[in-house]
Design a protein around this motif. Structure first.
Motif, mmCIF file in Angstrom:
data_model
loop_
_atom_site.group_PDB
_atom_site.id
_atom_site.type_symbol
_atom_site.label_atom_id
_atom_site.label_comp_id
_atom_site.label_asym_id
_atom_site.label_seq_id
_atom_site.Cartn_x
_atom_site.Cartn_y
_atom_site.Cartn_z
ATOM 1 N N GLU A 154 69.604 40.514 98.954
ATOM 2 C CA GLU A 154 68.736 40.257 97.860
ATOM 3 C C GLU A 154 67.062 40.894 98.508
ATOM 4 N N GLY A 155 67.864 41.578 99.461
ATOM 5 C CA GLY A 155 66.519 41.779 99.504
ATOM 6 C C GLY A 155 66.080 43.272 99.448
ATOM 7 N N LEU A 156 67.646 43.688 99.099
ATOM 8 C CA LEU A 156 67.377 45.062 98.373
ATOM 9 C C LEU A 156 66.274 45.823 98.280
ATOM 10 N N LYS A 157 65.730 47.038 98.026
ATOM 11 C CA LYS A 157 64.545 48.210 97.517
ATOM 12 C C LYS A 157 65.534 48.628 96.830
ATOM 13 N N GLY A 158 65.060 49.619 96.135
ATOM 14 C CA GLY A 158 65.598 50.848 95.422
ATOM 15 C C GLY A 158 64.276 52.072 95.741
ATOM 16 N N GLY A 159 65.595 53.052 95.976
ATOM 17 C CA GLY A 159 65.376 54.421 96.155
ATOM 18 C C GLY A 159 63.357 54.792 96.111
ATOM 19 N N VAL A 160 62.995 56.177 97.241
ATOM 20 C CA VAL A 160 61.432 55.956 97.056
ATOM 21 C C VAL A 160 61.952 57.608 97.519
ATOM 22 N N ALA A 161 60.909 58.747 96.579
ATOM 23 C CA ALA A 161 61.468 59.717 96.689
ATOM 24 C C ALA A 161 60.155 60.385 96.544
ATOM 25 N N GLY A 162 59.458 60.726 97.496
ATOM 26 C CA GLY A 162 58.336 61.525 97.528
ATOM 27 C C GLY A 162 57.952 63.445 97.190
ATOM 28 N N GLY A 163 56.447 63.573 97.315
ATOM 29 C CA GLY A 163 56.324 64.379 96.497
ATOM 30 C C GLY A 163 55.151 64.227 96.880
ATOM 31 N N SER A 164 54.381 65.823 95.088
ATOM 32 C CA SER A 164 52.839 66.123 95.085
ATOM 33 C C SER A 164 52.888 65.758 93.174
ATOM 34 N N ILE A 165 52.037 65.371 93.016
ATOM 35 C CA ILE A 165 51.814 65.696 91.349
ATOM 36 C C ILE A 165 51.185 66.983 90.817
ATOM 37 N N THR A 166 51.845 67.529 90.028
ATOM 38 C CA THR A 166 51.292 67.876 89.456
ATOM 39 C C THR A 166 50.530 68.788 88.585
ATOM 40 N N ARG A 167 50.909 67.804 88.098
ATOM 41 C CA ARG A 167 49.888 66.954 86.545
ATOM 42 C C ARG A 167 49.819 65.906 86.286
ATOM 43 N N GLY A 168 48.659 64.928 85.443
ATOM 44 C CA GLY A 168 48.876 64.160 84.684
ATOM 45 C C GLY A 168 48.683 63.210 86.224
ATOM 46 N N VAL A 169 49.007 61.350 84.902
ATOM 47 C CA VAL A 169 48.868 60.932 86.363
ATOM 48 C C VAL A 169 50.117 59.081 86.116
ATOM 49 N N ILE A 170 50.223 58.964 87.486
ATOM 50 C CA ILE A 170 51.292 58.188 87.138
ATOM 51 C C ILE A 170 51.260 57.286 87.786
ATOM 52 N N ARG A 171 51.278 55.307 86.714
ATOM 53 C CA ARG A 171 50.687 54.527 87.213
ATOM 54 C C ARG A 171 52.185 53.428 87.391
ATOM 55 N N VAL A 172 51.840 52.504 88.641
ATOM 56 C CA VAL A 172 52.854 51.325 88.894
ATOM 57 C C VAL A 172 53.018 50.787 87.327
ATOM 58 N N GLY A 173 54.392 50.269 87.027
ATOM 59 C CA GLY A 173 54.870 50.329 86.515
ATOM 60 C C GLY A 173 55.771 51.039 84.646
ATOM 61 N N GLN A 174 54.864 52.317 85.616
ATOM 62 C CA GLN A 174 55.587 53.172 84.428
ATOM 63 C C GLN A 174 56.697 53.601 84.325
ATOM 64 N N THR A 175 57.813 53.872 82.998
ATOM 65 C CA THR A 175 58.858 54.137 82.940
ATOM 66 C C THR A 175 58.876 55.669 82.933
ATOM 67 N N ILE A 176 59.515 56.288 84.068
ATOM 68 C CA ILE A 176 59.459 57.077 84.198
ATOM 69 C C ILE A 176 61.423 57.756 84.544
ATOM 70 N N GLU A 177 61.151 59.639 84.409
ATOM 71 C CA GLU A 177 62.619 59.538 84.428
ATOM 72 C C GLU A 177 62.759 61.198 85.694
ATOM 73 N N PHE A 178 64.223 61.717 85.923
ATOM 74 C CA PHE A 178 64.077 62.110 86.916
ATOM 75 C C PHE A 178 65.170 63.575 86.783
ATOM 76 N N ARG A 179 64.720 64.229 86.279
ATOM 77 C CA ARG A 179 65.677 65.460 86.035
ATOM 78 C C ARG A 179 65.864 66.542 86.751
ATOM 79 N N PRO A 180 67.444 67.297 87.059
ATOM 80 C CA PRO A 180 67.965 67.142 86.316
ATOM 81 C C PRO A 180 69.055 65.883 86.430
ATOM 82 N N GLY A 181 68.470 64.708 87.096
ATOM 83 C CA GLY A 181 68.989 63.748 87.598
ATOM 84 C C GLY A 181 70.924 63.887 88.477
ATOM 85 N N VAL A 182 71.275 62.776 87.965
ATOM 86 C CA VAL A 182 73.449 63.112 88.629
ATOM 87 C C VAL A 182 73.795 64.222 87.684
ATOM 88 N N TRP A 183 74.389 64.773 88.380
ATOM 89 C CA TRP A 183 74.671 65.543 88.039
ATOM 90 C C TRP A 183 76.187 65.706 88.315
#
Length: 280
Positions: A154-183
């Motif tokens: 019940e207390g597990l949290k999802g994974g965290v990604a750290g880095g730097s935004i190169t363009r645009g704005v990211i907001r809490v609640g936004q749907t995002i995508e990782f590429r290439p993802g799982v290979w």
């Protein structure tokens, strides 16, 4: 201490790029998100050290024009030794992208000249032009699992990604995508990639919780990704961004490469000659 009121002039994030042989790949990954570089040289060691040459080569590859060279630990040497090393530093960077960069002698332990480094960062390193209007894109340089061993389901949290935004704005609640993802490899021997689509659950810059983030600086993005996929930097090098806007995934590339003078992540055997590539 300073008893007067101070004004915030700039917020700067630092990427620690270690010089140890086994961490050189981490260093190269970190250089990809930098706007400027502080090249740290130990005042009580000969210059250049092998890792210093590799750092300078990485800076050269990424064409980082804003460089400050810091000559640290001057409290451990006499004036003549510090002056001789200063000349060695100037000779070392001659003909490189760091030629003409300021060399600041400091003692981090005793806090000598640290204020000068801060002044140079504020006055000599310009703020890059940022793109706030394009679809969001972020370079992932770290990923990790924030759950403690033995955490209840019940207390597990999802994974965290750290880095730097190169363009645009990211907001809490936004749907995002990782590429290439799982290979992986298909039964036919072909490389297959499955982008990861998730939702931004939280964002932090240091200890500050954010509702949105813009280009520049380092942020941590909390997601709903299975934490096993983010553990131990498994997503490092991937791109995070708005769904449907990221580059296509390729399994074959033609690249222009730059050979460093020493092998990344390999120690030299003995004092004579560089390390050699061996076939197993």
């Amino acid at each position: 201490g300073c008893d007067s009121n101070m004004n915030l002039l700039r917020h700067i994030s630092f990427v620690d790029c270690p010089g140890h042989d086994i961490l050189m790949a981490t260093m190269l990954n970190g250089v990809a998100v930098m706007d400027a570089a502080l090249m740290l040289i130990s005042g009580n060691e000969p210059c250049p050290q092998p890792q210093t040459s590799e750092h300078l080569a990485a800076i050269d590859v990424m064409q980082l024009e804003n460089i400050i060279i810091i000559q640290n630990k001057i409290d451990l040497v006499n004036e003549q030794t510090a002056e001789n090393q200063y000349k060695d530093i100037l000779e070392f960077v001659q003909g490189t992208i760091a030629e003409g960069s300021p060399v600041i002698p400091i003692s981090a332990q005793l806090k000598y000249n640290v204020d000068v480094v801060v002044e140079y960062l504020i006055k000599k390193v310009p703020i890059p032009m940022r793109d706030f209007e394009s679809p969001a894109r972020m370079t992932v340089i770290r990923s990790f699992d924030v759950n403690k061993p033995g955490e209840e389901v019940e207390g597990l949290k999802g994974g965290v990604a750290g880095g730097s935004i190169t363009r645009g704005v990211i907001r809490v609640g936004q749907t995002i995508e990782f590429r290439p993802g799982v290979w992986g490899i298909s039964q036919k021997g072909e490389v297959i990639c499955q982008p990861i689509v998730t939702t931004v659950q939280s964002m932090h810059a240091e200890k500050n919780r954010l509702q949105y983030a813009i280009p520049g600086g380092l942020i941590g993005v909390g997601t709903l990704i299975d934490p096993s996929l983010t553990r131990a930097n498994r997503l490092s090098g991937q791109i995070l961004g708005a769904v449907g806007t990221l580059p296509a995934v390729y399994v074959e590339l033609s690249v222009d490469y730059f050979l460093l003078r020493r092998l990344i992540g390999v120690k030299s055997e003995g004092e004579d000659g560089p390390a050699k590539v061996r076939r197993n």
